[in-house]
Design a protein around this motif. Structure first.
Motif, PDB file in Angstrom:
ATOM      1  N   CYS A 194      -2.540  10.595  -1.750  1.00 46.56           N
ATOM      2  CA  CYS A 194      -3.301   9.469  -1.478  1.00 46.56           C
ATOM      3  C   CYS A 194      -2.173   8.620  -0.248  1.00 46.56           C
ATOM      4  O   CYS A 194      -1.066   8.694  -0.692  1.00 46.56           O
ATOM      5  CB  CYS A 194      -3.653   8.778  -2.555  1.00 46.56           C
ATOM      6  SG  CYS A 194      -4.467   7.024  -1.986  1.00 46.56           S
ATOM      7  N   VAL A 195      -2.627   8.393   0.949  1.00 45.87           N
ATOM      8  CA  VAL A 195      -1.885   7.673   1.847  1.00 45.87           C
ATOM      9  C   VAL A 195      -2.163   6.095   1.826  1.00 45.87           C
ATOM     10  O   VAL A 195      -3.396   5.741   2.099  1.00 45.87           O
ATOM     11  CB  VAL A 195      -1.692   8.030   3.202  1.00 45.87           C
ATOM     12  CG1 VAL A 195      -1.203   7.124   3.831  1.00 45.87           C
ATOM     13  CG2 VAL A 195      -1.305   9.550   3.059  1.00 45.87           C
TER      14      VAL A 195
ATOM     15  N   ALA B  87      -4.077   9.102   8.929  1.00 45.29           N
ATOM     16  CA  ALA B  87      -5.393   9.006   8.678  1.00 45.29           C
ATOM     17  C   ALA B  87      -6.247   9.881   8.154  1.00 45.29           C
ATOM     18  O   ALA B  87      -7.388   9.949   7.746  1.00 45.29           O
ATOM     19  CB  ALA B  87      -6.069   8.363   9.946  1.00 45.29           C
ATOM     20  N   TYR B  88      -5.783  11.262   8.125  1.00 52.22           N
ATOM     21  CA  TYR B  88      -6.414  12.612   7.886  1.00 52.22           C
ATOM     22  C   TYR B  88      -5.236  13.489   7.367  1.00 52.22           C
ATOM     23  O   TYR B  88      -4.405  13.726   8.013  1.00 52.22           O
ATOM     24  CB  TYR B  88      -7.300  13.072   9.103  1.00 52.22           C
ATOM     25  CG  TYR B  88      -7.812  14.242   8.571  1.00 52.22           C
ATOM     26  CD1 TYR B  88      -8.735  14.390   7.572  1.00 52.22           C
ATOM     27  CD2 TYR B  88      -7.473  15.828   9.222  1.00 52.22           C
ATOM     28  CE1 TYR B  88      -9.241  15.803   7.237  1.00 52.22           C
ATOM     29  CE2 TYR B  88      -7.994  17.015   8.578  1.00 52.22           C
ATOM     30  CZ  TYR B  88      -8.734  17.011   7.765  1.00 52.22           C
ATOM     31  OH  TYR B  88      -9.545  18.107   7.163  1.00 52.22           O
TER      32      TYR B  88
ATOM     33  N   GLY C 265      -2.740   1.096  -9.305  1.00 48.38           N
ATOM     34  CA  GLY C 265      -1.111   0.534  -8.877  1.00 48.38           C
ATOM     35  C   GLY C 265      -0.762   1.092  -7.595  1.00 48.38           C
ATOM     36  O   GLY C 265       0.457   0.965  -7.234  1.00 48.38           O
ATOM     37  N   LEU C 266      -1.669   1.765  -6.872  1.00 55.83           N
ATOM     38  CA  LEU C 266      -1.185   2.376  -5.830  1.00 55.83           C
ATOM     39  C   LEU C 266      -1.215   1.638  -4.513  1.00 55.83           C
ATOM     40  O   LEU C 266      -2.431   0.826  -4.129  1.00 55.83           O
ATOM     41  CB  LEU C 266      -2.372   3.673  -5.316  1.00 55.83           C
ATOM     42  CG  LEU C 266      -2.404   4.571  -6.548  1.00 55.83           C
ATOM     43  CD1 LEU C 266      -3.376   5.673  -6.033  1.00 55.83           C
ATOM     44  CD2 LEU C 266      -1.179   5.448  -6.857  1.00 55.83           C
ATOM     45  N   GLY C 267       0.003   1.387  -3.875  1.00 60.03           N
ATOM     46  CA  GLY C 267      -0.029   0.702  -2.683  1.00 60.03           C
ATOM     47  C   GLY C 267      -0.439  -0.853  -2.890  1.00 60.03           C
ATOM     48  O   GLY C 267      -1.454  -1.411  -2.061  1.00 60.03           O
ATOM     49  N   GLU C 268       0.415  -1.536  -3.781  1.00 60.67           N
ATOM     50  CA  GLU C 268      -0.023  -2.874  -3.802  1.00 60.67           C
ATOM     51  C   GLU C 268       0.145  -3.652  -2.472  1.00 60.67           C
ATOM     52  O   GLU C 268       1.149  -3.585  -1.738  1.00 60.67           O
ATOM     53  CB  GLU C 268       1.036  -3.360  -4.847  1.00 60.67           C
ATOM     54  CG  GLU C 268       0.816  -2.840  -6.195  1.00 60.67           C
ATOM     55  CD  GLU C 268      -0.203  -3.559  -7.070  1.00 60.67           C
ATOM     56  OE1 GLU C 268      -0.838  -4.391  -6.524  1.00 60.67           O
ATOM     57  OE2 GLU C 268      -0.480  -2.933  -8.149  1.00 60.67           O
ATOM     58  N   GLY C 269      -0.834  -4.512  -2.225  1.00 62.48           N
ATOM     59  CA  GLY C 269      -0.789  -5.123  -0.996  1.00 62.48           C
ATOM     60  C   GLY C 269      -1.262  -4.456   0.203  1.00 62.48           C
ATOM     61  O   GLY C 269      -1.288  -4.696   1.397  1.00 62.48           O
ATOM     62  N   GLU C 270      -1.629  -3.145  -0.021  1.00 58.42           N
ATOM     63  CA  GLU C 270      -2.031  -2.040   1.218  1.00 58.42           C
ATOM     64  C   GLU C 270      -3.779  -1.569   0.757  1.00 58.42           C
ATOM     65  O   GLU C 270      -4.200  -2.075  -0.190  1.00 58.42           O
ATOM     66  CB  GLU C 270      -1.099  -1.144   1.163  1.00 58.42           C
ATOM     67  CG  GLU C 270       0.537  -1.623   1.649  1.00 58.42           C
ATOM     68  CD  GLU C 270       1.308  -0.408   1.449  1.00 58.42           C
ATOM     69  OE1 GLU C 270       2.391  -0.570   2.015  1.00 58.42           O
ATOM     70  OE2 GLU C 270       1.322   0.630   0.819  1.00 58.42           O
ATOM     71  N   ARG C 271      -3.903  -1.016   1.612  1.00 57.32           N
ATOM     72  CA  ARG C 271      -5.059  -0.124   1.446  1.00 57.32           C
ATOM     73  C   ARG C 271      -5.065   1.384   1.647  1.00 57.32           C
ATOM     74  O   ARG C 271      -4.078   1.789   2.553  1.00 57.32           O
ATOM     75  CB  ARG C 271      -6.239  -0.518   2.441  1.00 57.32           C
ATOM     76  CG  ARG C 271      -6.223  -0.567   3.924  1.00 57.32           C
ATOM     77  CD  ARG C 271      -7.401  -1.212   4.451  1.00 57.32           C
ATOM     78  NE  ARG C 271      -7.592  -1.034   5.988  1.00 57.32           N
ATOM     79  CZ  ARG C 271      -7.916  -0.054   6.589  1.00 57.32           C
ATOM     80  NH1 ARG C 271      -8.246   0.781   5.963  1.00 57.32           N
ATOM     81  NH2 ARG C 271      -7.918  -0.062   7.896  1.00 57.32           N
ATOM     82  N   ILE C 272      -6.074   2.195   1.323  1.00 56.70           N
ATOM     83  CA  ILE C 272      -5.994   3.714   1.453  1.00 56.70           C
ATOM     84  C   ILE C 272      -6.337   3.807   2.957  1.00 56.70           C
ATOM     85  O   ILE C 272      -7.207   3.383   3.583  1.00 56.70           O
ATOM     86  CB  ILE C 272      -7.000   4.293   0.488  1.00 56.70           C
ATOM     87  CG1 ILE C 272      -6.635   4.265  -0.784  1.00 56.70           C
ATOM     88  CG2 ILE C 272      -7.198   5.663   0.799  1.00 56.70           C
ATOM     89  CD1 ILE C 272      -7.392   4.845  -1.853  1.00 56.70           C
ATOM     90  N   TYR C 273      -5.581   4.744   3.604  1.00 54.72           N
ATOM     91  CA  TYR C 273      -5.668   5.423   5.123  1.00 54.72           C
ATOM     92  C   TYR C 273      -6.187   6.753   4.858  1.00 54.72           C
ATOM     93  O   TYR C 273      -6.878   7.200   5.859  1.00 54.72           O
ATOM     94  CB  TYR C 273      -4.503   5.073   5.910  1.00 54.72           C
ATOM     95  CG  TYR C 273      -4.558   3.773   6.603  1.00 54.72           C
ATOM     96  CD1 TYR C 273      -4.804   3.864   7.897  1.00 54.72           C
ATOM     97  CD2 TYR C 273      -4.582   2.570   5.675  1.00 54.72           C
ATOM     98  CE1 TYR C 273      -4.627   2.598   8.595  1.00 54.72           C
ATOM     99  CE2 TYR C 273      -4.465   1.473   6.545  1.00 54.72           C
ATOM    100  CZ  TYR C 273      -4.421   1.280   7.962  1.00 54.72           C
ATOM    101  OH  TYR C 273      -4.349   0.118   8.882  1.00 54.72           O
ATOM    102  N   SER C 274      -5.823   7.506   3.943  1.00 57.27           N
ATOM    103  CA  SER C 274      -6.549   8.936   3.722  1.00 57.27           C
ATOM    104  C   SER C 274      -6.249   9.221   2.368  1.00 57.27           C
ATOM    105  O   SER C 274      -5.344   8.792   1.755  1.00 57.27           O
ATOM    106  CB  SER C 274      -5.774   9.848   4.899  1.00 57.27           C
ATOM    107  OG  SER C 274      -4.309   9.634   4.411  1.00 57.27           O
TER     108      SER C 274
END
Length: 675
Positions: free
Chosen positions: A500-501, A533-534, A481-490
């Motif tokens: 987690c971002v 991003a990092y 359930g992390l970032g619904e509608g988003e994706r991992i950037y870092s």
């Protein structure tokens, strides 16, 4: 493999990032399709006949009208090995090293330093710079001819360097050239004038490498060497598939066994291949790709046993290593329908499968037969092999209905705790796709894996962290359930804590409590504009983020460096932000480009803007981020790609040369041309 990137290329990349952030249409998000998670048993082939039978049938089920496509890569403390190699200098000034994922596990890069020397490779030339005189004291051309050399990285241990070279898209005018996609490892003696000790040419494409102590493990990826028949232009796609399947089923075992060629300093060439009994396979595999792990101890050189290779009938593009484990993960691939001839019976149904990236829309029509060959091997959950004696007829083939397989990532673990070749331990599978190697982290007997899972229509996504037992790769726990509608950037895992971002329009920074592997949980969340991003560990309770500021609608605005206070896991907060408008940095996607020197809080990132490029020098202390200045290489406005601290000086590397500046005042001290 990392290469020096000129300003124009990086500016173009920044423009791509800027326009990529768009919102999606409203409405309820589609349900995400997940796949079962669990361990995948590794099975060794009992004989060459067993290997040949299994690989033939699995590969035949996964060959397309275009063959297998081209396989291309997508990018614990160890004892100091210097004492193991004669002539290695130990009285070096204090210096930084390559920014790596795990302490004691070195990663290939374009430049290395031991404090006394700076060793770099570019355009096919290895150079040694003496840090005391600040002059080039040795150079070795690794290719012949007047064309630029291929991209290359380095690993260095004492007086030995291993140069990792991979061919590009052009042919090099050299007697000993590197062909496109061909990997070449060159072992070089650095004790005097550099000289080649041996050259290793394994079959396949270079994926990545890790070095613990003086021992290097190199991962290559190959596909079967099968000559597919020429088929008339008006042939149907189904007929093309059938003919290719026939070629696969007639191919010898040698077609799958990766070759290796080793040339010693005298020019003597030894040719060998990976042995059948040293190749294993997961219970479910395609037969279209094979991973090979080579072992080279730089202290001993290439011995009579060669590189002691082992193989696995699997695919992989992401490598992560610790002091005792080497992990190779395969991300989902570009999706392409695979036509399979079927029996001429009403009960038979046509299926096809392949792999799509997280952002790729689901195709609604089969790929036309005039499309170019795919860039990656199709991957599929292959059905049970059919008997070669009951081959289907082509005339009764129905039109295919392409379907997208579950988006999932396989992870294979190798034990590298003992000298010599690694040993297989286990494999696992998780839903979704990795961002990069920082999505993986081994800690206290478990592997943490962070992935983003996207719905088949590309309109919905969610991220999760899975915890697997490292000895069996079976799932222990997960938090989703992390970032619904988003994706991992870092992603960054630091001991029992994870960060987690995710991003689409705003940047939630999640803090994760991973102390209980069976019950990982989210403990805090911080929402700010832009993204990191990092992520890099700072002082105690501090986390550094390198990324982009963005508008509230998600449009990127320029480079931002953030300092987060994560001392309270339930309440992460940003202490400081430095924003550089209309700019970007390679450090966003290449951690090797980031320098952080904890002793003084000095940090350096490459920075490119529309009118200039250079390296931005920062001061990061317990309370904030401040800009100290910019370092520029005036020659051709070359883009700076790496920075190192050696003694009281700051060394920066660009395509054109190396510049030395005073680390305190940033006054220029020397320029060393590499042209």
């Amino acid at each position: 493999m990392k290469t020096l990137i000129r300003t124009a290329a990086t500016a173009a990349a920044l423009a791509t990032v800027t326009v990529a952030c768009t919102s999606t249409a409203g409405g309820p998000p589609p349900r995400l399709k997940t796949s079962p998670l669990g361990a995948i048993r590794l099975v060794a082939y009992s004989s060459c006949d067993d290997l040949l039978s299994g690989l033939r049938e699995h590969a035949a089920q996964n060959v397309s009208a275009y063959g297998f496509g081209n396989i291309l890569p997508f990018a614990a403390l160890a004892e100091d090995a210097r004492s193991a190699i004669p002539n290695a200098k130990t009285d070096a000034p204090e210096h930084s090293t390559t920014n790596v994922h795990e302490a004691g596990v070195d990663e290939p890069d374009v430049v290395k330093t031991d404090g006394n020397r700076v060793i770099t490779v570019s355009n096919g030339i290895l150079r040694i710079i003496d840090t005391a005189t600040r002059k080039v004291t040795g150079a070795l051309k690794l290719t012949e001819g007047d064309q630029p050399g291929p991209p290359a990285d380095l690993l260095v241990s004492g007086d030995r360097a291993l140069v990792l070279m991979r061919g590009g898209d052009i042919m090099y005018k050299a007697r000993d050239f590197v062909r496109p996609g061909e990997t070449k490892y060159v072992l070089v003696d650095l004790s005097g004038q550099p000289k080649v000790l041996s050259t290793i040419k394994p079959q396949g494409s270079y994926v990545d490498a890790r070095m613990v102590g003086s021992t290097v493990r190199l991962v290559t990826r190959s596909q079967p060497d099968i000559a597919f028949p020429e088929i008339k232009e008006d042939a149907s796609e189904a007929e093309r598939v059938k003919r290719n399947q026939e070629a696969v089923r007639k191919a010898p075992a040698d077609a799958w066994l990766p070759k290796i060629e080793i040339t010693d300093a005298s020019g003597t060439v030894k040719k060998d291949s990976v042995k059948c009994e040293r190749i294993s396979h997961p219970a479910d595999y395609t037969g279209t790709s094979l991973l090979t792990v080579h072992t080279i101890d730089l202290a001993q050189g290439v011995t009579a046993a060669g590189t002691d290779p082992i193989g696995l009938a699997a695919d992989g593009d992401t490598v992560y290593g610790t002091g005792g484990s080497l992990y190779v993960a395969s991300n989902p691939r570009w999706w392409m329908p695979v036509l399979r001839p079927v029996e001429d019976t009403p009960a038979t149904t046509q299926t096809s499968a392949g792999v799509a990236p997280a952002e790729e829309p689901t195709p609604t029509e089969p790929r036309p037969s005039t499309d170019p060959a795919p860039t990656d091997s199709p991957r599929t959950d292959a059905p049970a092999p059919t008997s070669a004696s009951s081959e289907p007829t082509v005339s009764a083939l129905p039109e295919p209905t392409p379907t997208v397989p579950p988006e999932e990532t396989e992870v294979h673990r190798f034990d590298i705790s003992s000298p010599g070749a690694p040993s297989y331990v286990a494999s696992g599978k998780v839903p979704g796709r990795l961002l990069n190697q920082y999505s993986l982290s081994e800690y206290d007997g478990h592997l943490r894996v962070a992935t983003t899972l996207t719905s088949q229509d590309g309109q919905s996504s969610s991220s999760a962290v899975y915890v697997l037992k490292s000895d069996t790769m079976a799932k222990t726990g997960e938090v989703g359930g992390l970032g619904e509608g988003e994706r991992i950037y870092s992603v960054r895992f630091i001991g029992p804590v994870g960060y987690c971002v995710t991003f689409k329009q705003v940047d939630p920074l999640y803090t994760l409590d991973l102390r209980d592997p069976a019950a990982p949980k989210v403990t805090g969340e911080l929402k700010i504009t832009g993204y990191s991003a990092y992520l890099h560990p700072g002082a105690e309770g501090r986390l550094i983020g390198i990324g982009q500021e963005a508008s509230e609608k998600g449009r990127t605005l320029g480079t931002q460096i953030s300092l987060f206070d994560v001392s309270d896991p339930a309440n992460p907060r940003r202490l400081s932000q430095l924003f550089q408008k209309d700019s970007g940095s390679t450090a966003e996607w290449d951690p090797h480009a980031f320098l952080y020197w904890p002793k003084t809080g000095l940090a350096v990132i490459p920075l490119f803007q529309q009118t200039e490029s250079g390296a931005m020098v920062l001061k990061i202390d317990d309370s904030g981020v401040s800009k100290l200045g910019m370092i520029k290489h005036s020659v051709n406005q070359a883009g700076i790609e790496r920075a190192m601290v050696i003694g009281d000086s700051l060394w920066t590397l660009s395509y054109d040369g190396v510049q030395v500046n005073d680390a305190a005042t940033l006054a220029q001290q020397a320029w060393i041309s590499l042209r």
